[in-house]
Design a protein around this motif. Sequence first.
Motif, PDB file in Angstrom:
ATOM      1  N   ASP A  92      38.335  22.247  59.475  1.00  0.00           N
ATOM      2  CA  ASP A  92      39.463  22.990  58.922  1.00  0.00           C
ATOM      3  C   ASP A  92      39.041  23.574  57.574  1.00  0.00           C
ATOM      4  N   ARG A 139      35.530  12.339  65.927  1.00  0.00           N
ATOM      5  CA  ARG A 139      36.694  13.053  65.418  1.00  0.00           C
ATOM      6  C   ARG A 139      37.155  12.397  64.119  1.00  0.00           C
ATOM      7  N   ASN A 150      41.544  31.146  63.114  1.00  0.00           N
ATOM      8  CA  ASN A 150      42.633  30.236  62.738  1.00  0.00           C
ATOM      9  C   ASN A 150      42.236  29.341  61.562  1.00  0.00           C
ATOM     10  N   ARG A 173      39.419  28.182  60.779  1.00  0.00           N
ATOM     11  CA  ARG A 173      38.469  27.129  61.149  1.00  0.00           C
ATOM     12  C   ARG A 173      37.103  27.742  61.399  1.00  0.00           C
ATOM     13  N   GLU A 228      40.233  21.551  67.709  1.00  0.00           N
ATOM     14  CA  GLU A 228      40.923  22.628  67.009  1.00  0.00           C
ATOM     15  C   GLU A 228      41.941  22.112  65.998  1.00  0.00           C
ATOM     16  N   THR A 229      42.144  20.797  65.968  1.00  0.00           N
ATOM     17  CA  THR A 229      43.147  20.256  65.053  1.00  0.00           C
ATOM     18  C   THR A 229      42.613  19.150  64.144  1.00  0.00           C
ATOM     19  N   CYS A 230      41.459  18.581  64.461  1.00  0.00           N
ATOM     20  CA  CYS A 230      40.880  17.552  63.591  1.00  0.00           C
ATOM     21  C   CYS A 230      40.436  18.165  62.270  1.00  0.00           C
ATOM     22  N   ASP A 231      40.451  17.372  61.217  1.00  0.00           N
ATOM     23  CA  ASP A 231      39.874  17.848  59.955  1.00  0.00           C
ATOM     24  C   ASP A 231      38.401  18.180  60.167  1.00  0.00           C
ATOM     25  N   SER A 287      33.175  21.713  64.246  1.00  0.00           N
ATOM     26  CA  SER A 287      34.373  22.448  63.870  1.00  0.00           C
ATOM     27  C   SER A 287      35.026  21.735  62.700  1.00  0.00           C
ATOM     28  N   LYS A 342      43.746  13.297  62.058  1.00  0.00           N
ATOM     29  CA  LYS A 342      44.971  12.674  62.541  1.00  0.00           C
ATOM     30  C   LYS A 342      44.747  12.072  63.923  1.00  0.00           C
ATOM     31  N   CYS A 362      43.878  13.999  67.477  1.00  0.00           N
ATOM     32  CA  CYS A 362      43.452  15.376  67.221  1.00  0.00           C
ATOM     33  C   CYS A 362      42.298  15.771  68.136  1.00  0.00           C
ATOM     34  N   ASP A 363      42.058  17.082  68.244  1.00  0.00           N
ATOM     35  CA  ASP A 363      40.963  17.591  69.071  1.00  0.00           C
ATOM     36  C   ASP A 363      40.102  18.542  68.251  1.00  0.00           C
TER      37      ASP A 363
END
Length: 279
Positions: free
Chosen positions: A125, A94, A185, A187, A103-106, A123, A97, A100-101
């Motif tokens: 962003d 990962r 979203n 991504r 769906e939220t990691c860069d 995955s 931040k 993060c997971d």
Amino acid sequence: MGMSPVLALLTISVLLDAVSASPTDDNVLRAGHGEHGEPGHEEPHKDSYSTFASEFLESRYLSDEGYPFPAAPPVDPFARIKVSDCGITKGCIRYGKPGCDAETCDYFLSFRRIGTDVEFEMSADTDGWVAVGFSSDKKMGGDDVMGCVHDDNGRVRIHHFYNVGQWAKEIKRNPARDEEGIFENNRVTCRFKRPLYVPREETLVDLHLSWYYLFAWGPAIQGSITRHDIDSPPVSDRMISIYKYEDIFMPATAYQTFSSPFCLLLIVALTFYLLMGTP
């Protein structure tokens, strides 16, 4: 002496009845009566072709022209990446931040062995592409790269690249299979398999061996990748083994500043100076 017309007609009628009688008719009669002539169960006559045709039409729908064609198969939704398996049944990396997971990691990458294959999940962003490179060093150049690219039709396709210096050349030989991807979203997320072992060659590495992993993502134009989003894409600090399942976190640049020992020491010194005041 000739036969009378009436007698001739009766004779012809008897002969026709005898010819039309057959074992099949006899069986039909027997099927309709018991051994002693009692009424029995009579199976309705079925025409095999008409039965097949009716069943075929019942399982299909007709086009506007009236011709039957197969119904569209159901489309399975993209299964979400499970981060709860990280470090247990698959390895994860990962970048972003803390906490993060997928769906939220860069940037997010996972891998696990399935028979003679390795399944990768990626995955990032971005609305363009996300990729992982397998390198013998920490520098870009001469690397085997797998990338998931979001095209103008909304599809996410898996491509195979080879880094030539600072740019990626697409390779026609693509080892990916069972590929699937989604853009949602803002991504790009994908999943695919590739063989664990392949004969060593320039553009395709053997995943039995350990490699430095290069992580990159960026925009795409008409399904073609462009320069990555950040000047210095993250690289694993050590070689990654496909046989070791770890959950590795790499803080993004914004969070690395305040986690370095020098910056922490500077913050402590500044705090002490402010508390003590100037003489």
